[in-house]
Scaffold this motif. Structure first.
Motif, PDB file in Angstrom:
ATOM      1  N   ILE A   1       6.731  10.405  -1.321  1.00 39.51           N
ATOM      2  CA  ILE A   1       7.955  11.078  -0.900  1.00 39.51           C
ATOM      3  C   ILE A   1       7.691  11.679   0.475  1.00 39.51           C
ATOM      4  O   ILE A   1       6.568  12.150   0.744  1.00 39.51           O
ATOM      5  N   PRO A   2       8.683  11.678   1.369  1.00 36.39           N
ATOM      6  CA  PRO A   2       8.473  12.311   2.677  1.00 36.39           C
ATOM      7  C   PRO A   2       7.957  13.742   2.529  1.00 36.39           C
ATOM      8  O   PRO A   2       8.410  14.508   1.676  1.00 36.39           O
ATOM      9  N   GLY A   3       6.972  14.072   3.385  1.00 39.84           N
ATOM     10  CA  GLY A   3       6.402  15.417   3.382  1.00 39.84           C
ATOM     11  C   GLY A   3       5.147  15.563   2.558  1.00 39.84           C
ATOM     12  O   GLY A   3       4.487  16.613   2.606  1.00 39.84           O
ATOM     13  N   GLU A   4       4.762  14.540   1.809  1.00 34.43           N
ATOM     14  CA  GLU A   4       3.559  14.642   0.987  1.00 34.43           C
ATOM     15  C   GLU A   4       2.302  14.305   1.786  1.00 34.43           C
ATOM     16  O   GLU A   4       2.360  13.684   2.854  1.00 34.43           O
ATOM     17  N   THR A   5       1.176  14.693   1.237  1.00 36.24           N
ATOM     18  CA  THR A   5      -0.130  14.270   1.736  1.00 36.24           C
ATOM     19  C   THR A   5      -0.787  13.448   0.636  1.00 36.24           C
ATOM     20  O   THR A   5      -0.910  13.915  -0.509  1.00 36.24           O
ATOM     21  N   VAL A   6      -1.196  12.227   0.977  1.00 33.33           N
ATOM     22  CA  VAL A   6      -1.653  11.299  -0.055  1.00 33.33           C
ATOM     23  C   VAL A   6      -2.872  10.507   0.416  1.00 33.33           C
ATOM     24  O   VAL A   6      -3.145  10.392   1.615  1.00 33.33           O
ATOM     25  N   MET A   7      -3.581   9.953  -0.555  1.00 33.30           N
ATOM     26  CA  MET A   7      -4.578   8.922  -0.315  1.00 33.30           C
ATOM     27  C   MET A   7      -3.917   7.581  -0.601  1.00 33.30           C
ATOM     28  O   MET A   7      -3.139   7.460  -1.560  1.00 33.30           O
ATOM     29  N   VAL A   8      -4.216   6.577   0.220  1.00 29.25           N
ATOM     30  CA  VAL A   8      -3.499   5.305   0.169  1.00 29.25           C
ATOM     31  C   VAL A   8      -4.466   4.140   0.023  1.00 29.25           C
ATOM     32  O   VAL A   8      -5.446   4.041   0.774  1.00 29.25           O
ATOM     33  N   ARG A   9      -4.187   3.258  -0.943  1.00 25.21           N
ATOM     34  CA  ARG A   9      -4.932   1.998  -1.057  1.00 25.21           C
ATOM     35  C   ARG A   9      -4.162   0.920  -0.300  1.00 25.21           C
ATOM     36  O   ARG A   9      -2.982   0.682  -0.549  1.00 25.21           O
ATOM     37  N   ILE A  10      -4.828   0.241   0.628  1.00 25.13           N
ATOM     38  CA  ILE A  10      -4.195  -0.809   1.424  1.00 25.13           C
ATOM     39  C   ILE A  10      -3.994  -2.054   0.550  1.00 25.13           C
ATOM     40  O   ILE A  10      -4.926  -2.531  -0.095  1.00 25.13           O
ATOM     41  N   THR A  11      -2.775  -2.558   0.554  1.00 29.25           N
ATOM     42  CA  THR A  11      -2.458  -3.740  -0.249  1.00 29.25           C
ATOM     43  C   THR A  11      -2.157  -4.970   0.611  1.00 29.25           C
ATOM     44  O   THR A  11      -2.167  -6.092   0.107  1.00 29.25           O
ATOM     45  N   ASP A  12      -1.900  -4.778   1.904  1.00 28.12           N
ATOM     46  CA  ASP A  12      -1.563  -5.895   2.783  1.00 28.12           C
ATOM     47  C   ASP A  12      -1.917  -5.503   4.210  1.00 28.12           C
ATOM     48  O   ASP A  12      -1.369  -4.529   4.747  1.00 28.12           O
ATOM     49  N   ASP A  13      -2.835  -6.245   4.810  1.00 33.11           N
ATOM     50  CA  ASP A  13      -3.204  -5.983   6.211  1.00 33.11           C
ATOM     51  C   ASP A  13      -2.977  -7.223   7.074  1.00 33.11           C
ATOM     52  O   ASP A  13      -3.604  -7.402   8.113  1.00 33.11           O
ATOM     53  N   SER A  14      -2.057  -8.083   6.641  1.00 32.30           N
ATOM     54  CA  SER A  14      -1.860  -9.371   7.319  1.00 32.30           C
ATOM     55  C   SER A  14      -1.028  -9.263   8.591  1.00 32.30           C
ATOM     56  O   SER A  14      -0.920 -10.237   9.333  1.00 32.30           O
ATOM     57  N   HIS A  15      -0.428  -8.105   8.854  1.00 35.03           N
ATOM     58  CA  HIS A  15       0.385  -7.922  10.045  1.00 35.03           C
ATOM     59  C   HIS A  15      -0.354  -7.045  11.050  1.00 35.03           C
ATOM     60  O   HIS A  15      -0.918  -6.005  10.690  1.00 35.03           O
ATOM     61  N   GLU A  16      -0.337  -7.448  12.295  1.00 38.26           N
ATOM     62  CA  GLU A  16      -1.077  -6.705  13.307  1.00 38.26           C
ATOM     63  C   GLU A  16      -0.496  -5.317  13.541  1.00 38.26           C
ATOM     64  O   GLU A  16      -1.226  -4.340  13.738  1.00 38.26           O
ATOM     65  N   ARG A  17       0.849  -5.209  13.494  1.00 33.87           N
ATOM     66  CA  ARG A  17       1.490  -3.950  13.861  1.00 33.87           C
ATOM     67  C   ARG A  17       1.608  -2.961  12.717  1.00 33.87           C
ATOM     68  O   ARG A  17       1.794  -1.767  12.937  1.00 33.87           O
ATOM     69  N   TYR A  18       1.524  -3.448  11.457  1.00 34.49           N
ATOM     70  CA  TYR A  18       1.653  -2.529  10.336  1.00 34.49           C
ATOM     71  C   TYR A  18       0.908  -3.062   9.127  1.00 34.49           C
ATOM     72  O   TYR A  18       0.631  -4.257   9.011  1.00 34.49           O
ATOM     73  N   TRP A  19       0.569  -2.163   8.246  1.00 35.16           N
ATOM     74  CA  TRP A  19      -0.017  -2.495   6.958  1.00 35.16           C
ATOM     75  C   TRP A  19       0.897  -1.973   5.849  1.00 35.16           C
ATOM     76  O   TRP A  19       1.826  -1.201   6.101  1.00 35.16           O
ATOM     77  N   ARG A  20       0.619  -2.398   4.618  1.00 38.39           N
ATOM     78  CA  ARG A  20       1.295  -1.873   3.439  1.00 38.39           C
ATOM     79  C   ARG A  20       0.263  -1.239   2.519  1.00 38.39           C
ATOM     80  O   ARG A  20      -0.895  -1.682   2.469  1.00 38.39           O
ATOM     81  N   GLY A  21       0.713  -0.235   1.780  1.00 41.48           N
ATOM     82  CA  GLY A  21      -0.212   0.417   0.867  1.00 41.48           C
ATOM     83  C   GLY A  21       0.497   1.143  -0.257  1.00 41.48           C
ATOM     84  O   GLY A  21       1.718   1.338  -0.233  1.00 41.48           O
ATOM     85  N   ASP A  22      -0.274   1.538  -1.255  1.00 44.23           N
ATOM     86  CA  ASP A  22       0.218   2.322  -2.386  1.00 44.23           C
ATOM     87  C   ASP A  22      -0.464   3.682  -2.384  1.00 44.23           C
ATOM     88  O   ASP A  22      -1.692   3.771  -2.192  1.00 44.23           O
ATOM     89  N   ALA A  23       0.318   4.729  -2.604  1.00 41.65           N
ATOM     90  CA  ALA A  23      -0.273   6.051  -2.786  1.00 41.65           C
ATOM     91  C   ALA A  23      -1.000   6.080  -4.129  1.00 41.65           C
ATOM     92  O   ALA A  23      -0.411   5.780  -5.166  1.00 41.65           O
ATOM     93  N   VAL A  24      -2.280   6.410  -4.116  1.00 39.87           N
ATOM     94  CA  VAL A  24      -3.067   6.413  -5.345  1.00 39.87           C
ATOM     95  C   VAL A  24      -3.498   7.816  -5.754  1.00 39.87           C
ATOM     96  O   VAL A  24      -3.963   8.027  -6.878  1.00 39.87           O
ATOM     97  N   GLU A  25      -3.344   8.775  -4.828  1.00 38.85           N
ATOM     98  CA  GLU A  25      -3.638  10.172  -5.147  1.00 38.85           C
ATOM     99  C   GLU A  25      -2.748  11.054  -4.292  1.00 38.85           C
ATOM    100  O   GLU A  25      -2.651  10.857  -3.081  1.00 38.85           O
ATOM    101  N   VAL A  26      -2.099  12.007  -4.928  1.00 41.70           N
ATOM    102  CA  VAL A  26      -1.211  12.936  -4.226  1.00 41.70           C
ATOM    103  C   VAL A  26      -1.952  14.258  -4.070  1.00 41.70           C
ATOM    104  O   VAL A  26      -2.256  14.941  -5.051  1.00 41.70           O
ATOM    105  N   LEU A  27      -2.265  14.608  -2.823  1.00 41.75           N
ATOM    106  CA  LEU A  27      -3.001  15.840  -2.545  1.00 41.75           C
ATOM    107  C   LEU A  27      -2.069  17.032  -2.375  1.00 41.75           C
ATOM    108  O   LEU A  27      -2.435  18.157  -2.700  1.00 41.75           O
TER     109      LEU A  27
END
Length: 392
Positions: free
Chosen positions: A41-67
């Protein structure tokens, strides 16, 4: 052999989560690179697991821990919500989901159509749980088991013991679905929960119920293919019909076009209002059912832009409910060329809607009203109805 370095699977952070974006994810940044992050959610601080790094300009990921959690975060009601790709927003309270969808719709309208709209995505119905609304489901099948697809993947995750919570209860029992899985020839089951009962279809074969079901919208009964298009939210057909009528304000004797008409739900309402209705739809079986559902209307099978480019058409009113990709420039050009006095545009994708509204603006059609409805709770999807009128 050269090994290509990959960040997929790597956990990075902590990351500060920025604004919501269209597609069910939020925007974060890491070392200057944009990362589209799900399950946050906007405003959170999270740890992210990268799920897709195939694009040079952006990656995709899932939040796996909400700090640091944002207001509005809740415990997802479904135990597979973080694995299944169907529900983007189960970790968000329903009222906050609508706020985020409102933000997305407004930003897309501004970005693509240069419209500064105060549209608000509205709650639908009295049940605000976000559950038990979806009348059409597609399940994957593998090794005799039924499941749902992981986000952006062909992999399946098994159903929770209570089944998919957004699906209507009558058609979601995992034991019932698994009992049919052994009869499946393909890799998919389609389940339709209709007014006339539950139908289960595999690769065109009916395993349970009737292949053509009956649905009820107001005083009208409609026959529809169980594996064909029907608005998935159980309240959507009636709600969208009433909004279409408010947008068009039809008068007896007017000529009305129902584009991407399906089995004729909007056509029936316009026919009731005394209009001379013609529907256009490229799905031949749907058109055949529409002719029986609304016998006084005319229906033509074919692509909307191609049918409109042939022959002469009259239209005082137009309603269009195109697929997710939108109508497109050619269809918009054809519709605007008929100079209807009002157009009702029903859209399931706000980005496609905004692009088409920009095309209509080039033909001197302006948006006089736009409404948003949360017809896909627990997901990032949203339905909008825009009213357009000629400016000259």
């Amino acid at each position: 052999m050269t090994t290509v370095a990959t960040a997929v699977g790597e956990i990075i952070g902590p990351l500060s989560v920025g604004p919501i974006a269209h597609g069910g994810h939020c925007i974060a940044r890491h070392e200057g690179r944009v990362i589209f992050v799900r399950h946050t959610i906007p405003g959170e601080t999270v740890m992210v697991r990268i799920t897709d790094d195939s694009h040079e300009r952006y990656w995709r990921g899932d939040a796996v821990e909400v700090l640091d959690a944002a207001p509005g975060r809740v415990e997802p009601p479904c135990p597979i919500a973080g694995l299944c790709g169907g529900c983007d927003f189960q970790h968000i309270a329903p009222a906050v989901q609508r706020e985020l969808k409102t933000t997305v719709v407004r930003e897309l309208l501004h970005q693509f159509a240069h419209l500064d709209s105060d549209v608000t995505v509205e709650r639908v119905g009295t049940d605000d749980s976000g559950q038990d609304w979806r009348t059409r489901m597609r399940y994957g099948v593998h090794d005799g088991k039924v499941g749902l697809h992981v986000h952006r993947s062909a992999d399946l995750v098994g159903l929770a013991p209570q089944g998919c919570l957004i699906a209507e209860k009558a058609g979601r029992d995992p034991k019932m679905l698994d009992s049919l899985a052994g009869q499946v020839h393909g890799d998919e089951l389609i389940v339709a929960t209709a007014a006339s009962g539950v139908c289960v279809i595999d690769s065109g074969r009916t395993l349970m119920g009737e292949a053509v079901v009956t649905e009820q919208v107001g005083t009208h009964s409609f026959r529809a293919r169980a594996d064909g298009f029907w608005q998935p939210h159980r309240l959507a057909p009636g709600l969208l019909t009433s909004q279409m009528l408010l947008a068009l304000d039809p008068r007896p004797g007017e000529h009305a076009l129902d584009l991407y008409c399906g089995v004729g739900v909007f056509a029936a309402a316009l026919d009731d209002a005394g209009c001379r209705v013609r529907g256009i739809e490229m799905d031949g079986p749907a058109i055949r059912l529409a002719r029986t559902n609304v016998p006084r209307a005319q229906f033509v099978a074919g692509r909307v832009d191609r049918v409109l480019s042939r022959g002469r058409h009259r239209a005082d009113l137009v309603v269009l409910d195109p697929p997710r990709a939108g109508a497109g420039k050619r269809a918009v050009d054809q519709i605007a060329g008929l100079r209807p006095r009002r157009i009702a545009y029903v859209a399931c994708d706000p980005a496609a809607l905004a692009r088409d509204l920009a095309s209509f603006a080039r033909h001197d059609y302006s948006v006089t009203n736009i409404k948003g409805f949360d017809l896909f709770p627990m997901t990032h999807h949203v339905e909008c109805v825009a009213t357009l009128e000629p400016t000259r």
